[in-house]
Scaffold this motif. Structure first.
Motif, PDB file in Angstrom:
ATOM      1  N   SER A  69      30.510 -26.002   5.361  1.00 50.00           N
ATOM      2  CA  SER A  69      31.674 -25.655   4.544  1.00 50.00           C
ATOM      3  C   SER A  69      32.105 -24.214   4.772  1.00 50.00           C
ATOM      4  O   SER A  69      33.289 -23.884   4.635  1.00 50.00           O
ATOM      5  CB  SER A  69      31.379 -25.888   3.054  1.00 50.00           C
ATOM      6  OG  SER A  69      30.526 -24.879   2.537  1.00 50.00           O
ATOM      7  N   HIS A  70      31.165 -23.348   5.127  1.00 55.15           N
ATOM      8  CA  HIS A  70      31.526 -21.960   5.424  1.00 55.15           C
ATOM      9  C   HIS A  70      32.017 -21.815   6.859  1.00 55.15           C
ATOM     10  O   HIS A  70      33.010 -21.117   7.124  1.00 55.15           O
ATOM     11  CB  HIS A  70      30.344 -21.031   5.156  1.00 55.15           C
ATOM     12  CG  HIS A  70      30.061 -20.843   3.701  1.00 55.15           C
ATOM     13  ND1 HIS A  70      30.935 -20.191   2.853  1.00 55.15           N
ATOM     14  CD2 HIS A  70      29.017 -21.248   2.926  1.00 55.15           C
ATOM     15  CE1 HIS A  70      30.445 -20.193   1.622  1.00 55.15           C
ATOM     16  NE2 HIS A  70      29.286 -20.824   1.644  1.00 55.15           N
ATOM     17  N   PHE A  71      31.359 -22.468   7.800  1.00 55.16           N
ATOM     18  CA  PHE A  71      31.788 -22.348   9.200  1.00 55.16           C
ATOM     19  C   PHE A  71      33.210 -22.873   9.403  1.00 55.16           C
ATOM     20  O   PHE A  71      33.972 -22.306  10.192  1.00 55.16           O
ATOM     21  CB  PHE A  71      30.816 -23.064  10.131  1.00 55.16           C
ATOM     22  CG  PHE A  71      29.738 -22.166  10.682  1.00 55.16           C
ATOM     23  CD1 PHE A  71      30.026 -21.255  11.692  1.00 55.16           C
ATOM     24  CD2 PHE A  71      28.444 -22.224  10.194  1.00 55.16           C
ATOM     25  CE1 PHE A  71      29.036 -20.415  12.201  1.00 55.16           C
ATOM     26  CE2 PHE A  71      27.454 -21.391  10.704  1.00 55.16           C
ATOM     27  CZ  PHE A  71      27.756 -20.488  11.713  1.00 55.16           C
ATOM     28  N   VAL A  72      33.579 -23.957   8.721  1.00 59.93           N
ATOM     29  CA  VAL A  72      34.922 -24.509   8.943  1.00 59.93           C
ATOM     30  C   VAL A  72      36.008 -23.616   8.348  1.00 59.93           C
ATOM     31  O   VAL A  72      37.172 -23.731   8.718  1.00 59.93           O
ATOM     32  CB  VAL A  72      35.057 -25.951   8.399  1.00 59.93           C
ATOM     33  CG1 VAL A  72      34.088 -26.878   9.089  1.00 59.93           C
ATOM     34  CG2 VAL A  72      34.892 -26.009   6.887  1.00 59.93           C
ATOM     35  N   ARG A  73      35.616 -22.732   7.445  1.00 58.81           N
ATOM     36  CA  ARG A  73      36.591 -21.741   6.944  1.00 58.81           C
ATOM     37  C   ARG A  73      36.468 -20.427   7.702  1.00 58.81           C
ATOM     38  O   ARG A  73      37.130 -19.441   7.361  1.00 58.81           O
ATOM     39  CB  ARG A  73      36.375 -21.518   5.439  1.00 58.81           C
ATOM     40  CG  ARG A  73      36.868 -22.692   4.598  1.00 58.81           C
ATOM     41  CD  ARG A  73      36.549 -22.499   3.126  1.00 58.81           C
ATOM     42  NE  ARG A  73      35.125 -22.696   2.853  1.00 58.81           N
ATOM     43  CZ  ARG A  73      34.565 -22.515   1.661  1.00 58.81           C
ATOM     44  NH1 ARG A  73      35.317 -22.129   0.641  1.00 58.81           N
ATOM     45  NH2 ARG A  73      33.266 -22.725   1.489  1.00 58.81           N
ATOM     46  N   GLY A  74      35.623 -20.426   8.730  1.00 62.12           N
ATOM     47  CA  GLY A  74      35.438 -19.252   9.567  1.00 62.12           C
ATOM     48  C   GLY A  74      36.360 -19.269  10.770  1.00 62.12           C
ATOM     49  O   GLY A  74      37.337 -20.016  10.827  1.00 62.12           O
ATOM     50  N   ASN A  75      36.009 -18.456  11.754  1.00 61.73           N
ATOM     51  CA  ASN A  75      36.879 -18.295  12.930  1.00 61.73           C
ATOM     52  C   ASN A  75      36.083 -18.333  14.232  1.00 61.73           C
ATOM     53  O   ASN A  75      36.489 -17.743  15.229  1.00 61.73           O
ATOM     54  CB  ASN A  75      37.637 -16.965  12.838  1.00 61.73           C
ATOM     55  CG  ASN A  75      36.704 -15.770  12.623  1.00 61.73           C
ATOM     56  OD1 ASN A  75      35.480 -15.917  12.642  1.00 61.73           O
ATOM     57  ND2 ASN A  75      37.270 -14.596  12.408  1.00 61.73           N
TER      58      ASN A  75
END
Length: 328
Positions: A192-198
């Motif tokens: 969930s954090h990686f998919v909101r990352g870059n």
């Protein structure tokens, strides 16, 4: 007391506070001498005086120094507390999220220890079991301390930055730390954090690493969940980059993606979403329902994907699990 007297007293107190550098040096010597608790109270009380006088820059200097040196000396609870106070001060001072402030957060993050945990017990079971238990407890403290700090930083970046979901760089840092340092890996939270990352390439590396140590049947679920999360945010580009990155890294390691119906579904889904083909999307869901039923959140993610790509939204959308995944 009159308003003018109050303002004069505040102005005087602002002038009475010295530049913080000598104070910082004195506190650092206390930590280096092992007086961790005493130094902690001094860091908190002294920074509070500067913050009360709206001298936020000096307060931030004190808190950053304190968090960093306490963490470097293994004082996780103390360091994490000062790290969170650092972010609270960014909020109080209405400091914008920019390259400079992000760099300060990053330096504190990098001070959090990274310690390899023992995974196997040797011949001396009782002794090794005690060491493993202690290592797990210490890992939980580290993970919870760093996570609290970065979650606070994400909320600040969402309020004072340009991304309403919080800084993509901070999301990558938090996902990476949870994956590498948490004693109980929660791949849903990590993803969930990686998919909101870059950084889908770094995400791909993490998933390839996970494939090498997970239980049978967990690998394709983690990959599918990650791709579906990207797509539920309308991000087809990074979903494709993730899959391409995994294929490239697996090929160089003489490995390959799991040959399961779920991964087959993901491959067809990515191709389908390139076109205006809602009937085909619906047919795919029906054909592979036995595979997508394996994880309760897949159906919610697919409903959100239908809404994002085809404008088809359920009359009563389920937001429970889907909403929980993307909370900071």
């Amino acid at each position: 007391m009159s308003r003018s007297m109050s303002l004069n007293m505040r102005s005087a107190s602002r002038r009475d506070l010295p530049p913080p550098q000598k104070t910082i040096e004195r506190f650092e010597k206390m930590v280096e001498g092992g007086s961790y608790y005493e130094a902690q109270q001094m860091y908190k009380s002294t920074s509070a005086r500067y913050i009360t006088c709206q001298r936020y820059s000096e307060g931030l200097d004190i808190l950053q120094s304190g968090a960093t040196i306490q963490l470097k000396h293994g004082q996780i609870t103390c360091g994490a507390e000062l790290a969170v106070l650092f972010v609270d001060t960014l909020v109080k001072g209405q400091c914008p999220y920019n390259e400079e402030t992000f760099d300060r957060v990053r330096k504190i993050y990098e001070a959090f220890p990274r310690i390899n945990m023992p995974h196997f017990l040797g011949d001396d079971y009782d002794d090794d079991g005690q060491k493993l238990s202690e290592a797990i407890s210490a890992a939980k403290v580290r993970s919870e301390g760093c996570s609290s700090f970065l979650r606070a930083a994400l909320r600040w970046s969402a309020e004072f930055g340009t991304s309403r979901n919080g800084s993509p760089d901070l999301h990558v840092m938090l996902g990476e730390y949870i994956y590498s340092e948490s004693p109980e890996t929660d791949m849903t939270k990590v993803s969930s954090h990686f998919v909101r990352g870059n950084d889908p390439k770094k995400f791909a590396s993490m998933l390839v690493n996970f494939m090498g140590k997970c239980y049978p049947g967990e690998d394709d679920t983690a990959i599918a969940r990650s791709v579906l999360m990207y797509l539920s945010l309308g991000n087809l580009r990074d979903a494709n980059l993730l899959m391409d990155g995994m294929k490239e890294q697996l090929k160089s390691a003489d490995m390959e993606l799991p040959k399961t119906a779920l991964i087959e579904f993901i491959k067809y889904l990515l191709q389908t979403l390139e076109r205006d083909a809602y009937p085909l999307f619906r047919t795919l869901r029906q054909k592979y329902s036995a595979s997508t039923d394996r994880d309760s959140v897949f159906e919610e993610l697919l409903d959100e994907i239908a809404a994002k790509f085809y404008g088809v939204r359920q009359q009563n959308p389920l937001e429970g699990l889907f909403g929980e995944m993307f909370k900071v």
